[in-house]
Scaffold this active site. Sequence first.
Site, PDB file in Angstrom:
ATOM      1  N   LYS A 110      33.521 -21.418   7.712  1.00 13.92           N
ATOM      2  CA  LYS A 110      33.244 -22.459   6.714  1.00 13.92           C
ATOM      3  C   LYS A 110      33.656 -23.818   7.267  1.00 13.92           C
ATOM      4  O   LYS A 110      34.739 -23.950   7.862  1.00 13.92           O
ATOM      5  CB  LYS A 110      34.036 -22.131   5.443  1.00 13.92           C
ATOM      6  CG  LYS A 110      33.736 -23.047   4.261  1.00 13.92           C
ATOM      7  CD  LYS A 110      34.518 -22.569   3.026  1.00 13.92           C
ATOM      8  CE  LYS A 110      34.170 -23.385   1.792  1.00 13.92           C
ATOM      9  NZ  LYS A 110      34.868 -22.892   0.582  1.00 13.92           N
ATOM     10  N   SER A 149      35.063 -19.582  -4.950  1.00 15.93           N
ATOM     11  CA  SER A 149      34.234 -19.935  -3.794  1.00 15.93           C
ATOM     12  C   SER A 149      34.054 -18.844  -2.760  1.00 15.93           C
ATOM     13  O   SER A 149      33.281 -19.006  -1.828  1.00 15.93           O
ATOM     14  CB  SER A 149      34.793 -21.194  -3.120  1.00 15.93           C
ATOM     15  OG  SER A 149      34.570 -22.322  -3.937  1.00 15.93           O
ATOM     16  N   SER A 207      31.765 -22.398  -3.104  1.00 18.25           N
ATOM     17  CA  SER A 207      31.496 -23.410  -2.117  1.00 18.25           C
ATOM     18  C   SER A 207      31.271 -22.858  -0.716  1.00 18.25           C
ATOM     19  O   SER A 207      30.758 -23.569   0.139  1.00 18.25           O
ATOM     20  CB  SER A 207      32.663 -24.390  -2.081  1.00 18.25           C
ATOM     21  OG  SER A 207      33.862 -23.736  -1.675  1.00 18.25           O
TER      22      SER A 207
END
Lengths: 433, 433
Positions: free
Chosen positions: B73, B167, B143
Site C-alpha cells: 500500500k 480499510s 482505503s
Amino acid sequence: MASYRMSATEFLSSGTKVEDYVRALLDRIAARDVQVQAWAYLDPEFVLSQARKLDAIPLEQRGPLHGVPIGVKDIFYTKDMPTQHNSPIYANDAPPVDAALIIMLRSAGALIFGKTTTTEFASTTVGTKTMNPHDPARTPGGSSSGSGAAVADFQVPVALGTQTIGSIIRPASFCGIFGYKPTWGAISRENVKVCSLNLDTLGFFARSIADIELLADAARLEDDEKPIAPFQIEGAKFGVCETHVWPEVGPGTINAMQLAVKLLRDRGALVEELDLPGEFDSITRSYLQAFQQDAATTLMSEYIRSKDQLDPALVAFVENPEKTSHRDHLAALDNLAQLRPKIDVIASRYDAIITPSVVDEAPEGLTSTGNAALCGMWTALHVPVVNVPGFAGDHGMPVGLSLVAPRYHDRRLLKVAAAVAPVFAAGGWKSNL
Amino acid sequence: MASYRMSATEFLSSGTKVEDYVRALLDRIAARDVQVQAWAYLDPEFVLSQARKLDAIPLEQRGPLHGVPIGVKDIFYTKDMPTQHNSPIYANDAPPVDAALIIMLRSAGALIFGKTTTTEFASTTVGTKTMNPHDPARTPGGSSSGSGAAVADFQVPVALGTQTIGSIIRPASFCGIFGYKPTWGAISRENVKVCSLNLDTLGFFARSIADIELLADAARLEDDEKPIAPFQIEGAKFGVCETHVWPEVGPGTINAMQLAVKLLRDRGALVEELDLPGEFDSITRSYLQAFQQDAATTLMSEYIRSKDQLDPALVAFVENPEKTSHRDHLAALDNLAQLRPKIDVIASRYDAIITPSVVDEAPEGLTSTGNAALCGMWTALHVPVVNVPGFAGDHGMPVGLSLVAPRYHDRRLLKVAAAVAPVFAAGGWKSNL
C-alpha cells in the site's frame, strides 16, 4: 548581554540578524563543546548558510519563529542532516525526510540548527558523550541528553526531545531548565523513531516558559478553553504529591518539595498534600511492562537485521527472557487506561499538581543517565508535565519540580508554570554559566 | 495451473524460479491492468532485476519468504520506490527509507513488487482509479484499494494494507479474498503514514490463510500459547454477533450470516447468538471521534504546508467545524479503552466471533469506497479480525464475514479461519478470474 544568552523570545523582539545570533551561538559552542559535547551532528557552515537565507526573506513573509535556532534530538528525521539514533545501525544514515514537527517548525520560520545526542534509540539509560554543563563529571540525564545540555549551556535557546519514561523531565531537572512533555498524542510523532507506541511523547526544552509557548504555538497545541493570562499565584491551589516513589528521593528533592510549599504559601497560594488512591501504586509496574513490550515491537526490525549491533538491554526487550506474556502487557495497558480519567478528575481540583521531577540532583558519572522513577507515572497517564527549575542539591546542582495538569490542559499548565517559575527561582539555585 | 495463480505457499514449494513467477505476474498485470488499475507505482524492469538477484542467492542463504512478491500500500515507505499517499503533496516523493515491516519482509527474502493504490493518506472514502476485478463498475473498497484488487486478480499473491476503520476488511470482502487485521500494536508502524494514533493497524491480504500465516511469521506475530493445529470445526463454538450496526446491512450480508450458521452447524459446530452489552452501542460514536481528532493531529503538518492540496474532508478534520472538544476526544478514547478488556472476556468464550465484514457486496460506482460501519468497532477494540470470503451478494459479487478473537490471540484466530475457510467456500460465491 552576550547575544548567545538571548532566549528565542528575546531574539525575536531584538531585531538581531539571524546570522549574528547564530554566529554567537556557534562561537559559544566552539568555546564550550569540549566540556559539553551536546551535538551528534552540527555543520556550522550549513547553519550560517541557512541563517543568511532566512535574513534574505522580506519582513512581511517571515513566520512567528523566524530564525529561531532549534536543537533536534537525533531520533527526529531532518531532511538536510543525518539521523543516527546513537546506533551503529544508522551511522551516517541521512534519509532526506522531515518529521512532521520539523515541517511545522520550518513552516513557522525556525532554523533547524543541528542534531543533539540521545541514548541509543532513546531507549537505554547508557550515557552518551554529553556532559552536564554545570559539572562535566555529572550526567545531563537522558535520553534527550544533548537537547537538555545544549539549552542549559546557551548553545541554542530551544530544543526538541521525546519522553517514554523521563527523557525530557529528567534532563531538564538535571540541567536546570524548563522541560515540557505535552499530553500524549497532541503532537504527531510521524518520522520520529518511536520506542513505545503507548508512551512516547514529543516535547520541548527552553530557558523560559515564553519560549516553550512559542513552540507550542507552532505545534498548534490548544486547550478547549483558551487560558486567561496572567495566572496569579495568590489564591491559587496546588496539590503536592510525593507519589509512591517518594522513598527513593534524596535530600535535593526533599528540600525542593519543602521549599516549594513554603515559597508558594508565602505568596498566598493554597497548598495541599495530595495522596493518590492506592491503585496508583501499580503504575510503575504497568508502565515498565508497557515500555518493554512496546519496545520489543518497535525494535524488532533492527533486531532481525542487526541484533549484534544493539545494546544488550534492547536485545533483552525483544528476546523477553522473563517471558512476560501478552496477557501481562494488555493488563498493564488496560490498567494505565483506566487510571487516566481518574487522574484527570484529581488533577482538575488544582491549578497544578506539584511533584518531584527526579530523585535528586544529577548524579556523578556519565555511564548512566540516572533514575527516572518519578517521571514515568505521569508519562503513562498521558498528562502534560512541565519541569520548573530553581532548587539546589547538596552539591549545588539544579533540582527541578514537575507541574502536572489534566490531559489537554497544556496551555493552562504553561500559564501556571510561567507564574510559578519566578517563585521557584528563589529556591536557591542559580546557573553559573 | 498458470504460474500467476500460485499462492505464495504454492510458489515456495514449487521450485519455480523467482524470475519465472514474477514474469507470469507481470504478464497477468499487462493483460489486466486496464480493467483493474491496482498499482500506484510498478516498474517491471526493476521487479525483474530484483527477481534475478534473488535467484542468484544460494539455496542455503534463502529466507522463508524467498522471492515472494508483495504488493505494498502506497503509504508504507519503500527505499527503492516512490511513496505518494495518493496526495499531490507527495507526488513523486521517494524517500529512500523502508518501513519497519518492509525491513522485516525483505530480511525474510520477500520481493517488494510495487506500490498499490490507496485513498488519500488512507484517510478518505473517495475512490481511487482502481476497479473491482470482479466487476470494473464496482469499487474494490478502500482505503487499501489496490492491495485488495491486486491479490484478488492474481497480480500478486499477497499484499500489505492498513486499517483505521475498515480499510483491510472492507476491500477483502468486496474483492473476495482473505484480509487480516492483527491486534493493534502487534506490528511496528514505523515509517508508515499513520492516520490515527489510537486506531491504525497494519495487516495483510492473501488468497489463503496459509499465505497470511507466512507473513505473520515474518512479522514475528506470536500468541502467548502456540495454537495446536489443525483446528476442528466439529465441536467448535462460535458466537454470531450482528452488532448494533445490523439495521444497515443488506441482503448479501443477511444471507451470508444465515448461511454461515447453517454451514457451521451442519459440520457439527455449536453456534450461538451473541448479543453484546448495550454499552458497546456507543462504540461507533467513540471511534469516529477518536479517528477525527487523531487525524487532525497527524494531518496538521500537511495542513500547515499545503492546505489547498488536501481533500476537503481532511481539511475539515483539522479545522474541526463542529468544534469537537478535547474533552469529547478523551471521553471517546477512555470509553474505547474500558471496552477492550470486556470484549476480550466475551470473545474468549468462543473459538471465534462471527460478524459481518461489510453491509453488503461492493456497491456500484468508483467514487466511494463504500460503507465501513461494521468494521470500525473491532478496529477500535484492537482485536484481531480475519475476513473469510465465500458468500455471494444479489449481483454475484463476493461477501465475506469477519472472524474475531481476543487481543493477541492472532495465531489461534488464523488457525480457526483456516478451518472455517473451506466451510464458507460452500457459501455460493466463486471467483471467475
